[in-house]
Design an enzyme around this catalytic site. Structure first.
Site, PDB file in Angstrom:
ATOM      1  N   ASP A  67       0.818  -1.217   0.000  1.00 44.12           N
ATOM      2  CA  ASP A  67       0.000   0.000   0.000  1.00 44.12           C
ATOM      3  C   ASP A  67       0.853   1.269   0.000  1.00 44.12           C
ATOM      4  O   ASP A  67       2.067   1.222   0.222  1.00 44.12           O
ATOM      5  CB  ASP A  67      -0.969  -0.013   1.198  1.00 44.12           C
ATOM      6  CG  ASP A  67      -0.286  -0.389   2.516  1.00 44.12           C
ATOM      7  OD1 ASP A  67       0.961  -0.361   2.568  1.00 44.12           O
ATOM      8  OD2 ASP A  67      -0.987  -0.691   3.487  1.00 44.12           O
ATOM      9  N   ASP A 136      -7.584  -1.693  13.812  1.00 42.46           N
ATOM     10  CA  ASP A 136      -8.973  -2.071  13.519  1.00 42.46           C
ATOM     11  C   ASP A 136      -9.051  -3.408  12.768  1.00 42.46           C
ATOM     12  O   ASP A 136     -10.080  -3.749  12.201  1.00 42.46           O
ATOM     13  CB  ASP A 136      -9.678  -0.962  12.726  1.00 42.46           C
ATOM     14  CG  ASP A 136      -9.034  -0.701  11.365  1.00 42.46           C
ATOM     15  OD1 ASP A 136      -8.084  -1.429  10.998  1.00 42.46           O
ATOM     16  OD2 ASP A 136      -9.469   0.228  10.663  1.00 42.46           O
ATOM     17  N   HIS A 138      -7.220  -4.304  10.109  1.00 40.58           N
ATOM     18  CA  HIS A 138      -6.987  -4.282   8.656  1.00 40.58           C
ATOM     19  C   HIS A 138      -5.651  -4.923   8.274  1.00 40.58           C
ATOM     20  O   HIS A 138      -4.706  -4.952   9.062  1.00 40.58           O
ATOM     21  CB  HIS A 138      -7.093  -2.855   8.088  1.00 40.58           C
ATOM     22  CG  HIS A 138      -6.023  -1.902   8.480  1.00 40.58           C
ATOM     23  ND1 HIS A 138      -6.257  -0.589   8.798  1.00 40.58           N
ATOM     24  CD2 HIS A 138      -4.676  -2.050   8.576  1.00 40.58           C
ATOM     25  CE1 HIS A 138      -5.128   0.025   9.070  1.00 40.58           C
ATOM     26  NE2 HIS A 138      -4.139  -0.847   8.946  1.00 40.58           N
ATOM     27  N   GLU A 143      -9.736  -1.572   5.087  1.00 40.48           N
ATOM     28  CA  GLU A 143     -10.468  -1.165   6.283  1.00 40.48           C
ATOM     29  C   GLU A 143     -11.718  -2.037   6.486  1.00 40.48           C
ATOM     30  O   GLU A 143     -12.138  -2.733   5.551  1.00 40.48           O
ATOM     31  CB  GLU A 143     -10.853   0.317   6.155  1.00 40.48           C
ATOM     32  CG  GLU A 143      -9.659   1.252   6.089  1.00 40.48           C
ATOM     33  CD  GLU A 143      -8.930   1.393   7.426  1.00 40.48           C
ATOM     34  OE1 GLU A 143      -8.807   0.414   8.173  1.00 40.48           O
ATOM     35  OE2 GLU A 143      -8.451   2.519   7.712  1.00 40.48           O
TER      36      GLU A 143
HETATM   37  C1  GLP Z   1      -0.657   0.655   8.401  1.00 39.33           C
HETATM   38  C2  GLP Z   1      -0.321  -0.224   7.198  1.00 39.33           C
HETATM   39  C3  GLP Z   1      -0.479  -1.685   7.520  1.00 39.33           C
HETATM   40  C4  GLP Z   1       0.224  -2.006   8.828  1.00 39.33           C
HETATM   41  C5  GLP Z   1      -0.424  -1.217   9.937  1.00 39.33           C
HETATM   42  C6  GLP Z   1       0.134  -1.512  11.308  1.00 39.33           C
HETATM   43  O1  GLP Z   1      -2.010   0.903   8.514  1.00 39.33           O
HETATM   44  N1  GLP Z   1      -1.121   0.083   6.073  1.00 39.33           N
HETATM   45  O2  GLP Z   1       0.048  -2.457   6.438  1.00 39.33           O
HETATM   46  O3  GLP Z   1       0.140  -3.377   9.080  1.00 39.33           O
HETATM   47  O4  GLP Z   1      -0.223   0.154   9.642  1.00 39.33           O
HETATM   48  O5  GLP Z   1       1.213  -0.694  11.587  1.00 39.33           O
HETATM   49  P1  GLP Z   1       2.204  -0.871  12.808  1.00 39.33           P
HETATM   50  O6  GLP Z   1       3.072  -2.035  12.456  1.00 39.33           O
HETATM   51  O7  GLP Z   1       2.964   0.404  12.854  1.00 39.33           O
HETATM   52  O8  GLP Z   1       1.381  -1.125  14.011  1.00 39.33           O
END
Ligand code: GLP
Length: 263
Positions: A67, A136, A138, A143
Protein backbone atom coordinates in the site's frame (compact mmCIF):
# COMPACT_ATOMS: atom_id res chain seq x y z
CA UNK A 1 -2.95 -21.07 10.44
CA UNK A 2 0.29 -21.84 12.17
CA UNK A 3 0.67 -19.64 15.26
CA UNK A 4 4.19 -19.05 16.54
CA UNK A 5 4.44 -17.16 19.83
CA UNK A 6 7.83 -15.67 20.68
CA UNK A 7 8.78 -14.11 24.03
CA UNK A 8 9.52 -10.63 22.69
CA UNK A 9 9.81 -8.31 19.67
CA UNK A 10 13.41 -9.28 18.97
CA UNK A 11 12.65 -13.00 18.76
CA UNK A 12 9.51 -12.31 16.73
CA UNK A 13 11.63 -10.32 14.27
CA UNK A 14 14.32 -13.03 14.04
CA UNK A 15 11.78 -15.79 13.44
CA UNK A 16 9.91 -13.86 10.76
CA UNK A 17 13.19 -12.87 9.04
CA UNK A 18 14.21 -16.52 9.06
CA UNK A 19 10.95 -17.48 7.32
CA UNK A 20 11.50 -14.84 4.61
CA UNK A 21 15.16 -15.81 4.17
CA UNK A 22 14.18 -19.49 3.81
CA UNK A 23 11.75 -18.53 1.05
CA UNK A 24 14.47 -16.57 -0.82
CA UNK A 25 16.90 -19.48 -0.47
CA UNK A 26 14.25 -21.93 -1.71
CA UNK A 27 13.50 -19.77 -4.74
CA UNK A 28 16.13 -17.20 -5.68
CA UNK A 29 13.72 -15.19 -7.82
CA UNK A 30 11.00 -15.18 -5.17
CA UNK A 31 8.25 -12.61 -5.46
CA UNK A 32 7.74 -11.04 -2.05
CA UNK A 33 4.77 -8.97 -0.93
CA UNK A 34 6.01 -6.46 1.65
CA UNK A 35 4.44 -4.43 4.44
CA UNK A 36 5.32 -1.21 6.26
CA UNK A 37 4.67 0.09 9.79
CA UNK A 38 6.61 -0.23 13.04
CA UNK A 39 6.07 -3.99 13.26
CA UNK A 40 8.30 -5.18 10.37
CA UNK A 41 11.21 -2.79 11.08
CA UNK A 42 12.97 -5.41 13.26
CA UNK A 43 12.30 -8.11 10.67
CA UNK A 44 13.89 -5.99 7.92
CA UNK A 45 16.88 -5.25 10.18
CA UNK A 46 17.35 -8.99 10.70
CA UNK A 47 17.07 -9.63 6.95
CA UNK A 48 19.78 -7.02 6.32
CA UNK A 49 21.98 -8.86 8.85
CA UNK A 50 21.35 -12.19 7.11
CA UNK A 51 22.30 -10.51 3.81
CA UNK A 52 25.51 -9.02 5.27
CA UNK A 53 26.65 -11.98 7.37
CA UNK A 54 25.35 -14.99 5.44
CA UNK A 55 25.23 -13.45 1.97
CA UNK A 56 21.48 -13.83 1.45
CA UNK A 57 21.11 -12.84 -2.20
CA UNK A 58 18.34 -10.44 -3.22
CA UNK A 59 19.61 -9.89 -6.77
CA UNK A 60 16.79 -11.89 -8.38
CA UNK A 61 14.12 -11.15 -5.79
CA UNK A 62 11.11 -9.10 -6.88
CA UNK A 63 8.98 -7.17 -4.38
CA UNK A 64 5.51 -5.65 -4.36
CA UNK A 65 4.46 -3.41 -1.51
CA UNK A 66 0.97 -3.64 -0.12
CA UNK A 67 0.00 0.00 0.00
CA UNK A 68 0.84 3.69 -0.21
CA UNK A 69 -0.78 6.95 0.86
CA UNK A 70 -2.58 8.83 -1.91
CA UNK A 71 -0.97 12.21 -2.56
CA UNK A 72 2.54 11.41 -1.30
CA UNK A 73 5.27 11.37 -3.96
CA UNK A 74 7.75 8.45 -3.70
CA UNK A 75 10.58 10.56 -2.12
CA UNK A 76 8.25 12.05 0.56
CA UNK A 77 9.61 11.23 4.04
CA UNK A 78 6.25 9.80 5.16
CA UNK A 79 5.68 7.72 2.05
CA UNK A 80 5.85 3.96 2.29
CA UNK A 81 8.19 4.06 -0.69
CA UNK A 82 10.68 6.08 1.40
CA UNK A 83 10.16 3.72 4.35
CA UNK A 84 11.05 0.68 2.25
CA UNK A 85 14.24 2.19 0.86
CA UNK A 86 15.23 3.44 4.27
CA UNK A 87 14.58 0.19 6.13
CA UNK A 88 15.39 -2.50 3.56
CA UNK A 89 16.07 -1.82 -0.10
CA UNK A 90 19.07 0.49 0.44
CA UNK A 91 20.78 -2.16 2.55
CA UNK A 92 20.45 -5.29 0.38
CA UNK A 93 21.37 -6.08 -3.24
CA UNK A 94 17.84 -5.87 -4.62
CA UNK A 95 17.64 -4.37 -8.09
CA UNK A 96 15.82 -1.04 -8.51
CA UNK A 97 13.80 -2.38 -11.44
CA UNK A 98 12.50 -5.31 -9.34
CA UNK A 99 10.94 -3.17 -6.64
CA UNK A 100 7.30 -2.09 -6.89
CA UNK A 101 5.55 0.26 -4.46
CA UNK A 102 2.16 1.76 -5.34
CA UNK A 103 2.65 5.30 -6.64
CA UNK A 104 0.83 7.65 -4.27
CA UNK A 105 1.02 10.68 -6.57
CA UNK A 106 -0.27 9.01 -9.72
CA UNK A 107 -2.58 11.15 -11.91
CA UNK A 108 -4.81 8.19 -12.64
CA UNK A 109 -5.17 5.91 -9.60
CA UNK A 110 -7.68 3.61 -11.28
CA UNK A 111 -5.43 2.89 -14.22
CA UNK A 112 -2.45 2.60 -11.93
CA UNK A 113 -4.22 -0.03 -9.80
CA UNK A 114 -4.98 -2.14 -12.91
CA UNK A 115 -1.36 -1.82 -13.99
CA UNK A 116 -0.12 -2.86 -10.52
CA UNK A 117 -2.28 -6.00 -10.55
CA UNK A 118 -0.95 -6.79 -14.03
CA UNK A 119 2.66 -6.48 -12.86
CA UNK A 120 1.97 -8.94 -10.02
CA UNK A 121 0.48 -11.38 -12.55
CA UNK A 122 3.42 -10.90 -14.95
CA UNK A 123 5.84 -11.68 -12.14
CA UNK A 124 4.03 -15.00 -11.67
CA UNK A 125 2.09 -14.01 -8.54
CA UNK A 126 3.34 -13.44 -5.01
CA UNK A 127 5.22 -16.32 -3.34
CA UNK A 128 5.26 -14.93 0.18
CA UNK A 129 3.18 -12.01 1.39
CA UNK A 130 4.33 -10.28 4.58
CA UNK A 131 1.59 -8.53 6.58
CA UNK A 132 1.21 -6.47 9.73
CA UNK A 133 -2.18 -5.74 11.24
CA UNK A 134 -3.86 -2.41 11.95
CA UNK A 135 -5.59 -1.58 15.23
CA UNK A 136 -8.97 -2.07 13.52
CA UNK A 137 -7.93 -5.47 12.14
CA UNK A 138 -6.99 -4.28 8.66
CA UNK A 139 -4.35 -5.85 6.42
CA UNK A 140 -2.77 -3.49 3.90
CA UNK A 141 -5.25 -0.63 4.11
CA UNK A 142 -8.28 -2.90 3.75
CA UNK A 143 -10.47 -1.16 6.28
CA UNK A 144 -13.49 -2.82 7.96
CA UNK A 145 -16.14 -3.73 5.41
CA UNK A 146 -13.66 -4.34 2.56
CA UNK A 147 -14.81 -7.05 0.18
CA UNK A 148 -12.89 -10.31 0.39
CA UNK A 149 -12.89 -10.23 -3.43
CA UNK A 150 -11.34 -6.73 -3.58
CA UNK A 151 -8.35 -5.95 -5.81
CA UNK A 152 -5.81 -3.11 -5.70
CA UNK A 153 -7.78 0.13 -5.39
CA UNK A 154 -8.13 3.40 -3.51
CA UNK A 155 -9.58 3.08 0.03
CA UNK A 156 -10.70 5.79 2.43
CA UNK A 157 -8.97 5.42 5.80
CA UNK A 158 -10.90 4.88 9.03
CA UNK A 159 -10.71 7.45 11.81
CA UNK A 160 -8.77 5.02 14.05
CA UNK A 161 -6.23 4.33 11.29
CA UNK A 162 -5.66 8.05 10.76
CA UNK A 163 -5.15 8.47 14.53
CA UNK A 164 -2.86 5.40 14.76
CA UNK A 165 -0.69 6.63 11.90
CA UNK A 166 -0.61 10.26 13.04
CA UNK A 167 2.54 9.50 15.07
CA UNK A 168 4.56 9.45 11.84
CA UNK A 169 3.34 12.90 10.78
CA UNK A 170 3.79 16.38 12.29
CA UNK A 171 0.07 16.75 12.92
CA UNK A 172 -3.02 14.57 12.48
CA UNK A 173 -4.35 16.82 9.68
CA UNK A 174 -1.27 15.86 7.62
CA UNK A 175 -2.24 12.16 7.51
CA UNK A 176 -3.66 11.40 4.06
CA UNK A 177 -7.30 10.23 4.14
CA UNK A 178 -6.92 7.85 1.20
CA UNK A 179 -4.51 5.09 0.25
CA UNK A 180 -3.86 2.75 -2.64
CA UNK A 181 -3.91 -0.79 -1.29
CA UNK A 182 -3.77 -4.33 -2.62
CA UNK A 183 -7.21 -5.87 -2.08
CA UNK A 184 -8.09 -8.82 0.11
CA UNK A 185 -8.57 -10.85 -3.08
CA UNK A 186 -5.05 -9.86 -4.20
CA UNK A 187 -3.54 -10.80 -0.82
CA UNK A 188 -5.34 -14.16 -0.64
CA UNK A 189 -3.81 -15.16 -3.99
CA UNK A 190 -0.29 -15.15 -2.50
CA UNK A 191 1.02 -18.72 -2.18
CA UNK A 192 2.12 -18.20 1.42
CA UNK A 193 1.31 -15.51 3.95
CA UNK A 194 3.28 -14.37 6.99
CA UNK A 195 1.54 -12.02 9.44
CA UNK A 196 3.52 -10.47 12.28
CA UNK A 197 2.23 -8.50 15.27
CA UNK A 198 3.61 -7.33 18.57
CA UNK A 199 2.56 -5.43 21.66
CA UNK A 200 -0.44 -5.40 23.97
CA UNK A 201 -2.32 -2.95 21.77
CA UNK A 202 -2.64 -5.68 19.13
CA UNK A 203 -3.80 -8.40 21.58
CA UNK A 204 -7.58 -7.96 21.11
CA UNK A 205 -7.43 -7.76 17.36
CA UNK A 206 -5.11 -10.80 17.13
CA UNK A 207 -7.54 -12.88 19.23
CA UNK A 208 -10.37 -11.70 16.96
CA UNK A 209 -8.76 -12.52 13.64
CA UNK A 210 -7.24 -15.84 14.75
CA UNK A 211 -9.99 -17.27 16.95
CA UNK A 212 -13.04 -15.19 16.08
CA UNK A 213 -15.45 -15.50 13.16
CA UNK A 214 -14.52 -14.67 9.57
CA UNK A 215 -15.90 -11.20 9.04
CA UNK A 216 -15.22 -8.22 6.80
CA UNK A 217 -15.30 -6.11 9.99
CA UNK A 218 -11.86 -7.57 10.86
CA UNK A 219 -10.35 -7.97 7.43
CA UNK A 220 -7.38 -10.01 8.74
CA UNK A 221 -9.90 -12.77 9.59
CA UNK A 222 -10.08 -13.42 5.82
CA UNK A 223 -6.74 -15.22 6.29
CA UNK A 224 -8.68 -18.09 7.84
CA UNK A 225 -9.73 -18.85 4.25
CA UNK A 226 -6.11 -19.23 3.07
CA UNK A 227 -4.35 -22.60 3.16
CA UNK A 228 -0.82 -21.47 4.13
CA UNK A 229 -0.63 -18.76 6.76
CA UNK A 230 2.02 -18.37 9.45
CA UNK A 231 1.39 -15.87 12.24
CA UNK A 232 4.36 -14.79 14.37
CA UNK A 233 3.44 -12.89 17.54
CA UNK A 234 5.23 -11.72 20.62
CA UNK A 235 3.74 -12.76 23.97
CA UNK A 236 1.99 -9.43 24.49
CA UNK A 237 0.14 -9.64 21.16
CA UNK A 238 -0.74 -13.27 21.90
CA UNK A 239 -1.96 -12.58 25.45
CA UNK A 240 -5.69 -12.75 24.62
CA UNK A 241 -5.55 -16.01 22.65
CA UNK A 242 -7.41 -18.96 24.17
CA UNK A 243 -5.58 -21.87 22.55
CA UNK A 244 -2.00 -20.86 23.32
CA UNK A 245 -1.11 -24.25 24.77
CA UNK A 246 -2.20 -26.00 21.60
CA UNK A 247 -0.25 -23.60 19.35
CA UNK A 248 2.87 -24.06 21.46
CA UNK A 249 2.51 -27.85 21.43
CA UNK A 250 2.26 -27.83 17.63
CA UNK A 251 5.32 -25.54 17.39
CA UNK A 252 7.37 -27.77 19.70
CA UNK A 253 6.29 -30.94 17.93
CA UNK A 254 6.37 -29.67 14.39
CA UNK A 255 8.63 -32.50 13.27
CA UNK A 256 5.84 -34.94 14.17
CA UNK A 257 3.17 -32.82 12.50
CA UNK A 258 5.19 -32.53 9.30
CA UNK A 259 5.79 -36.27 9.20
CA UNK A 260 2.08 -36.97 9.55
CA UNK A 261 0.39 -34.34 7.44
CA UNK A 262 3.21 -33.06 5.26
CA UNK A 263 2.93 -29.30 5.64
C1 GLP B 1 -0.66 0.66 8.40
C2 GLP B 1 -0.32 -0.22 7.20
C3 GLP B 1 -0.48 -1.68 7.52
C4 GLP B 1 0.22 -2.01 8.83
C5 GLP B 1 -0.42 -1.22 9.94
C6 GLP B 1 0.13 -1.51 11.31
O1 GLP B 1 -2.01 0.90 8.51
N1 GLP B 1 -1.12 0.08 6.07
O2 GLP B 1 0.05 -2.46 6.44
O3 GLP B 1 0.14 -3.38 9.08
O4 GLP B 1 -0.22 0.15 9.64
O5 GLP B 1 1.21 -0.69 11.59
P1 GLP B 1 2.20 -0.87 12.81
O6 GLP B 1 3.07 -2.04 12.46
O7 GLP B 1 2.96 0.40 12.85
O8 GLP B 1 1.38 -1.13 14.01
Amino acid sequence: MEIIIEPDYEKMSKTSARIIAAEIRRKHDSVLGLATGDTPIGTYKELVKVHEIEGLDFSKVRTFNLDEYVGLAPPHKNSYNYFMWDNLFNHVNVSLSSVYVPQGNTDDPEQFCHWYEEQIQKAGGIDLQVLGIGGDGHIGFNEPGSSFASRTRVKALEEQTVKDNARFFEKEEDVPRFAITMGIGTILEARKILLIANGEKKADVCAQFIEGPVTSQITASSLQLHSYVTVVLDEAAASKLKRTEYYNWVRDNKHLVEKRVGR
